[in-house]
Write a protein that holds these residues in place. Structure first.
Motif, mmCIF file in Angstrom:
data_model
loop_
_atom_site.group_PDB
_atom_site.id
_atom_site.type_symbol
_atom_site.label_atom_id
_atom_site.label_comp_id
_atom_site.label_asym_id
_atom_site.label_seq_id
_atom_site.Cartn_x
_atom_site.Cartn_y
_atom_site.Cartn_z
ATOM 1 N N ASN A 154 0.832 -1.212 0.000
ATOM 2 C CA ASN A 154 0.000 0.000 0.000
ATOM 3 C C ASN A 154 0.864 1.258 0.000
ATOM 4 N N LEU A 155 1.920 1.275 0.806
ATOM 5 C CA LEU A 155 2.843 2.417 0.808
ATOM 6 C C LEU A 155 3.495 2.592 -0.565
ATOM 7 N N ALA A 156 3.953 1.495 -1.137
ATOM 8 C CA ALA A 156 4.637 1.542 -2.433
ATOM 9 C C ALA A 156 3.727 2.074 -3.522
ATOM 10 N N LEU A 157 2.479 1.690 -3.496
ATOM 11 C CA LEU A 157 1.525 2.115 -4.530
ATOM 12 C C LEU A 157 1.031 3.542 -4.292
ATOM 13 N N ASP A 158 1.004 3.948 -3.047
ATOM 14 C CA ASP A 158 0.457 5.250 -2.685
ATOM 15 C C ASP A 158 1.522 6.339 -2.795
ATOM 16 N N SER A 159 2.320 6.465 -1.754
ATOM 17 C CA SER A 159 3.256 7.587 -1.682
ATOM 18 C C SER A 159 4.722 7.160 -1.757
ATOM 19 N N GLY A 160 4.974 5.889 -1.751
ATOM 20 C CA GLY A 160 6.361 5.424 -1.734
ATOM 21 C C GLY A 160 6.881 5.326 -0.313
ATOM 22 N N PHE A 161 8.181 5.166 -0.176
ATOM 23 C CA PHE A 161 8.784 4.891 1.119
ATOM 24 C C PHE A 161 9.471 6.103 1.750
ATOM 25 N N GLU A 162 9.474 7.235 1.065
ATOM 26 C CA GLU A 162 10.220 8.391 1.570
ATOM 27 C C GLU A 162 9.812 8.772 2.989
ATOM 28 N N ALA A 163 8.526 8.874 3.271
ATOM 29 C CA ALA A 163 8.066 9.269 4.608
ATOM 30 C C ALA A 163 8.437 8.204 5.646
ATOM 31 N N LEU A 164 8.340 6.943 5.290
ATOM 32 C CA LEU A 164 8.687 5.843 6.198
ATOM 33 C C LEU A 164 10.156 5.878 6.565
ATOM 34 N N LEU A 165 10.993 6.269 5.633
ATOM 35 C CA LEU A 165 12.439 6.210 5.835
ATOM 36 C C LEU A 165 13.056 7.528 6.294
ATOM 37 N N ALA A 166 12.254 8.574 6.352
ATOM 38 C CA ALA A 166 12.772 9.902 6.754
ATOM 39 C C ALA A 166 13.246 9.882 8.192
#
Length: 166
Positions: A154-166
């Motif tokens: 869901n993250l990959a399809l939506d916004s990607g991982f940038e926010a998760l990895l910040a």
């Protein structure tokens, strides 16, 4: 990456377990540890080139790897030797443990790939997960693994991982 480099961080040994056995072990530079998430950087640790058809991992590639002590996955940002982002390879794992200089992670066979552009998101190794019989031997872990895979997809399809990895 050189462990002798004046600007290099401490070195940890990443130990990836699969089926109770060590699948691979490699040194990585410890970039950060906030008590929940451990971030390391390491060159491609595999033998030669690994061509998946949709991406190639090869000597010179650099992985910045994010492991959590409270989540059932690891996210690895993959860059070519020249710094070009290839994408993110995600392993579904039990929560990581860091003991001394060993970062131990148990691979649960499910994986996810997201290309740098976000145009290619794919689940990987679902057949291996089925064959592992985790659903029968540890249904709670199997459920956590599937939840983790769905969350990452869901993250990959939506916004990607940038926010998760910040």
């Amino acid at each position: 990456m050189s462990a002798n480099s004046a600007d290099a961080g401490p070195v940890v040994e990443v130990v990836l377990l699969k089926g109770g056995r060590t699948k691979i072990r490699y040194p990585a530079e410890l970039l950060a540890d906030d008590g929940t998430r451990v971030t390391v950087r390491a060159p491609w640790a595999g033998e030669g080139v690994r061509d998946f058809g949709f991406v190639r991992f090869e000597p010179g590639d650099v992985f910045v790897e994010y492991y959590w002590r409270d989540r059932w996955y690891a996210v690895k940002e993959v860059r070519a030797g020249d710094g070009t982002l290839k994408g993110w390879y995600c392993d579904i794992t039990r929560p990581a443990t860091l003991s001394g200089t060993e970062l131990v992670v148990e691979d649960l066979d499910l994986d996810l790939w997201r290309s740098a552009e976000g145009t290619d998101v794919r689940r990987l190794d679902e057949d291996e997960f089925e064959e592992s019989n985790l659903l029968e031997t540890d249904p709670e872990a199997a459920s956590a693994a599937m939840t983790a895979l769905n969350t990452l997809e869901n993250l990959a399809l939506d916004s990607g991982f940038e926010a998760l990895l910040a």
